[in-house]
Design a protein around this motif. Structure first.
Motif, PDB file in Angstrom:
ATOM      1  N   UNK A 128      18.108  36.254  48.223  1.00 42.10           N
ATOM      2  CA  UNK A 128      18.831  35.955  46.976  1.00 42.10           C
ATOM      3  C   UNK A 128      20.067  36.832  46.813  1.00 42.10           C
ATOM      4  N   UNK A 129      21.122  36.204  46.312  1.00 42.51           N
ATOM      5  CA  UNK A 129      22.349  36.943  46.030  1.00 42.51           C
ATOM      6  C   UNK A 129      22.174  37.741  44.745  1.00 42.51           C
ATOM      7  N   UNK A 130      22.741  38.937  44.663  1.00 43.50           N
ATOM      8  CA  UNK A 130      22.658  39.684  43.405  1.00 43.50           C
ATOM      9  C   UNK A 130      23.471  38.995  42.314  1.00 43.50           C
ATOM     10  N   UNK A 131      23.088  39.248  41.072  1.00 40.14           N
ATOM     11  CA  UNK A 131      23.863  38.712  39.950  1.00 40.14           C
ATOM     12  C   UNK A 131      25.290  39.242  40.004  1.00 40.14           C
ATOM     13  N   UNK A 132      26.221  38.418  39.528  1.00 42.42           N
ATOM     14  CA  UNK A 132      27.608  38.841  39.475  1.00 42.42           C
ATOM     15  C   UNK A 132      27.789  40.054  38.577  1.00 42.42           C
ATOM     16  N   UNK A 158      35.454  47.962  53.549  1.00 40.19           N
ATOM     17  CA  UNK A 158      36.656  47.405  54.159  1.00 40.19           C
ATOM     18  C   UNK A 158      37.612  46.864  53.103  1.00 40.19           C
ATOM     19  N   UNK A 159      37.076  46.284  52.011  1.00 41.45           N
ATOM     20  CA  UNK A 159      37.944  45.855  50.905  1.00 41.45           C
ATOM     21  C   UNK A 159      38.750  47.049  50.382  1.00 41.45           C
ATOM     22  N   UNK A 160      38.082  48.176  50.219  1.00 36.01           N
ATOM     23  CA  UNK A 160      38.793  49.354  49.717  1.00 36.01           C
ATOM     24  C   UNK A 160      39.880  49.784  50.690  1.00 36.01           C
ATOM     25  N   UNK A 161      39.573  49.772  51.971  1.00 33.62           N
ATOM     26  CA  UNK A 161      40.575  50.167  52.958  1.00 33.62           C
ATOM     27  C   UNK A 161      41.763  49.216  52.957  1.00 33.62           C
ATOM     28  N   UNK A 162      41.485  47.924  52.903  1.00 33.96           N
ATOM     29  CA  UNK A 162      42.564  46.930  52.895  1.00 33.96           C
ATOM     30  C   UNK A 162      43.430  47.105  51.656  1.00 33.96           C
ATOM     31  N   UNK A 163      42.802  47.295  50.501  1.00 33.12           N
ATOM     32  CA  UNK A 163      43.559  47.481  49.259  1.00 33.12           C
ATOM     33  C   UNK A 163      44.433  48.713  49.305  1.00 33.12           C
ATOM     34  N   UNK A 175      32.934  38.363  36.750  1.00 33.97           N
ATOM     35  CA  UNK A 175      32.498  38.339  38.153  1.00 33.97           C
ATOM     36  C   UNK A 175      33.419  37.474  39.009  1.00 33.97           C
ATOM     37  N   UNK A 176      33.856  38.025  40.107  1.00 34.33           N
ATOM     38  CA  UNK A 176      34.801  37.296  40.956  1.00 34.33           C
ATOM     39  C   UNK A 176      34.138  36.142  41.703  1.00 34.33           C
ATOM     40  N   UNK A 177      32.794  36.142  41.761  1.00 35.66           N
ATOM     41  CA  UNK A 177      32.088  35.168  42.595  1.00 35.66           C
ATOM     42  C   UNK A 177      31.124  34.285  41.816  1.00 35.66           C
ATOM     43  N   UNK A 178      31.274  34.223  40.493  1.00 30.63           N
ATOM     44  CA  UNK A 178      30.443  33.348  39.660  1.00 30.63           C
ATOM     45  C   UNK A 178      31.321  32.585  38.673  1.00 30.63           C
ATOM     46  N   UNK A 179      31.250  31.278  38.705  1.00 36.22           N
ATOM     47  CA  UNK A 179      31.879  30.507  37.632  1.00 36.22           C
ATOM     48  C   UNK A 179      31.298  30.993  36.310  1.00 36.22           C
ATOM     49  N   UNK A 180      32.158  31.292  35.347  1.00 37.72           N
ATOM     50  CA  UNK A 180      31.713  31.977  34.131  1.00 37.72           C
ATOM     51  C   UNK A 180      32.303  31.314  32.898  1.00 37.72           C
ATOM     52  N   UNK A 181      31.442  30.659  32.137  1.00 40.59           N
ATOM     53  CA  UNK A 181      31.857  30.111  30.845  1.00 40.59           C
ATOM     54  C   UNK A 181      31.667  31.192  29.784  1.00 40.59           C
ATOM     55  N   UNK A 182      32.731  31.485  29.054  1.00 39.99           N
ATOM     56  CA  UNK A 182      32.665  32.462  27.967  1.00 39.99           C
ATOM     57  C   UNK A 182      32.206  31.750  26.710  1.00 39.99           C
ATOM     58  N   UNK A 211      32.291  44.715  46.146  1.00 38.55           N
ATOM     59  CA  UNK A 211      31.216  45.252  45.319  1.00 38.55           C
ATOM     60  C   UNK A 211      31.279  44.783  43.871  1.00 38.55           C
ATOM     61  N   UNK A 212      32.481  44.540  43.357  1.00 42.10           N
ATOM     62  CA  UNK A 212      32.637  44.162  41.958  1.00 42.10           C
ATOM     63  C   UNK A 212      34.049  43.617  41.772  1.00 42.10           C
ATOM     64  N   UNK A 213      34.345  43.038  40.601  1.00 48.65           N
ATOM     65  CA  UNK A 213      35.663  42.398  40.433  1.00 48.65           C
ATOM     66  C   UNK A 213      36.847  43.345  40.521  1.00 48.65           C
ATOM     67  N   UNK A 214      36.704  44.606  40.117  1.00 50.43           N
ATOM     68  CA  UNK A 214      37.821  45.542  40.253  1.00 50.43           C
ATOM     69  C   UNK A 214      37.864  46.164  41.645  1.00 50.43           C
ATOM     70  N   UNK A 215      36.892  45.814  42.505  1.00 46.27           N
ATOM     71  CA  UNK A 215      36.840  46.363  43.856  1.00 46.27           C
ATOM     72  C   UNK A 215      37.226  45.344  44.917  1.00 46.27           C
ATOM     73  N   UNK A 216      37.698  44.154  44.519  1.00 51.66           N
ATOM     74  CA  UNK A 216      38.297  43.260  45.509  1.00 51.66           C
ATOM     75  C   UNK A 216      39.622  43.871  45.934  1.00 51.66           C
ATOM     76  N   UNK A 217      40.046  43.630  47.167  1.00 54.96           N
ATOM     77  CA  UNK A 217      41.207  44.391  47.647  1.00 54.96           C
ATOM     78  C   UNK A 217      42.472  44.127  46.819  1.00 54.96           C
ATOM     79  N   UNK A 218      42.762  42.886  46.348  1.00 49.47           N
ATOM     80  CA  UNK A 218      43.980  42.741  45.532  1.00 49.47           C
ATOM     81  C   UNK A 218      43.928  43.554  44.241  1.00 49.47           C
ATOM     82  N   UNK A 219      42.752  43.648  43.609  1.00 49.83           N
ATOM     83  CA  UNK A 219      42.638  44.433  42.381  1.00 49.83           C
ATOM     84  C   UNK A 219      42.854  45.914  42.666  1.00 49.83           C
ATOM     85  N   UNK A 220      42.322  46.401  43.770  1.00 55.71           N
ATOM     86  CA  UNK A 220      42.522  47.802  44.139  1.00 55.71           C
ATOM     87  C   UNK A 220      44.002  48.095  44.397  1.00 55.71           C
TER      88      UNK A 220
END
Length: 391
Positions: free
Chosen positions: A84-88, A369-374, A146-153, A187-196
């Motif tokens: 199972x994937x972890x929750x976003x 690796x995301x951190x390194x790329x960012x 979450x960067x990987x979950x469709x999210x209705x507010x 790891x999380x939405x602020x840890x995707x390489x473009x956000x970093x």
């Protein structure tokens, strides 16, 4: 006694990083990263899912609140035969600092059976995310979705008034790419390489990275053309190879057309073309790429390249071919377009990085690796001498 929580107006003015916000049947907001007219031209279910996953999208507001609650209805993915994937993850950023994280359990579930190519949708109910213990001073709050979950507010509550965060005047960086830019395995939405990279450079991120969807689609080019931005980058290549979508004859003109369209709306904006990072399975072997079902026996999903290297002679694309052609196209255009630049993706993640931080599924970088790329993108692109140095 703590003051009661009061519902806040959940309006598109509270959103950053989304191009549209769709009103849902329950009165909530569903962020989109492609406008409705572009979505209407799309027939690919993968892109439909990816653009609705709010990578880079955040609620942004100013408040004295010590408690904030957010009701959301997430759509999670599950894969048959895979753990199972972890929750976003939701990231709470206060005055520019990551302060807390949380998740919303439950929600809808889409179960994918990759061996059969089937999808099953199980409906679910909204859940609540709560952040408390905040100080009572005026502060700028961002809740990165979450960067990987469709999210209705669905609802927002706080124990003090909430106002949309004013425009801080930072340059807007508009980026388009594949699942790596989308944030797969980060790891999380602020840890995707473009956000970093955006955080390090002090720019406002608008992320149009779509898992499986960086395919030189004309509607994506027109979306980039029509979206105000101070800086634009496009990362091109891996999806075209692993979907085996086109041949070399079509690729060069398609890149020219994609860049022509962007330039119609951004004639003098710094524009960076980024070629693929290292991906050994596709460096010299064409697509298509596909899940390696034998790896499921160990509970781990990996990908393999199914093409024949000999087919390169017939115009099939590999990552080496992609980089060569992108270098040719950009060099040709740069003679009359001095603000057009090229970055070899292997400067962000190359052979030495693969040896140290291998791609866990042979396709996507992990969190480190995301951190390194960012960090490298921020240094090479936003740093001295970089394509975006004069932002």
């Amino acid at each position: 006694m703590a003051p009661p929580l009061t519902p806040a107006d959940l309006t598109p003015a509270l959103l950053r990083g989304a191009l549209e916000a769709e009103r849902t049947e329950r009165g909530g907001l569903l962020p989109h990263r492609l406008p409705a007219w572009a979505r209407a031209q799309n027939t690919d279910g993968q892109l439909t899912m990816a653009e609705s996953q709010p990578s880079g999208v955040r609620l942004a507001f100013r408040t004295r609140a010590t408690v904030v609650e957010l009701d959301t209805l997430p759509t999670k993915r599950a894969y048959v035969g895979v753990p199972p994937r972890p929750d976003g993850v939701y990231d709470l950023v206060v005055d520019g600092r990551l302060l807390a994280q949380g998740s919303v359990p439950g929600g809808h579930v889409v179960t994918v059976d990759m061996t059969k190519g089937t999808f099953a949708h199980t409906p679910g109910a909204p859940g609540t995310l709560r952040f408390d213990g905040l100080d009572g001073t005026v502060k700028d709050v961002e809740i990165w979705l979450p960067h990987n979950e469709t999210t209705e507010l669905v609802g927002l509550r706080a124990d003090a008034p909430v106002e949309p965060l004013p425009d801080g005047g930072r340059p807007v960086w508009l980026h388009h790419g594949s699942s790596i830019s989308h944030g797969s395995d980060a790891a999380s939405p602020t840890a995707i390489w473009p956000a970093l990279a955006a955080s390090a450079a002090g720019v406002e991120l608008l992320n149009l990275g779509f898992g499986g969807g960086a395919l030189l689609d004309p509607f994506t080019a027109r979306t980039l053309r029509d979206t105000p931005a101070d800086l634009v980058s496009v990362k091109i290549g891996i999806n075209l190879v692993n979907l085996d979508l086109m041949r070399l004859r079509a690729f060069g003109p398609a890149v020219h057309g994609f860049l022509d369209t962007i330039r119609e709306g951004h004639p003098e904006t710094p524009l960076l073309v980024v070629s693929p990072i290292l991906c050994p399975i596709h460096e010299r072997t064409p697509g298509p790429g596909a899940p390696d079902f034998s790896s499921l026996a160990d509970g781990q999903l990996k990908f393999a390249a199914l093409g024949d290297p000999a087919e390169r002679a017939y115009g099939k694309l590999t990552l080496e071919v992609i980089r060569e052609e992108l270098a040719r196209v950009v060099a040709q255009r740069a003679a009359g377009d001095p603000r057009l630049h090229l970055l070899d993706g292997r400067e962000l993640y190359g052979a030495a990085d693969y040896a140290e931080l291998p791609l866990p599924d042979e396709l996507h970088p992990d969190a480190a690796a995301h951190r390194r790329i960012g960090e490298r993108f921020a240094e090479r692109v936003f740093g001295p001498g970089g394509a975006f140095a004069d932002r």
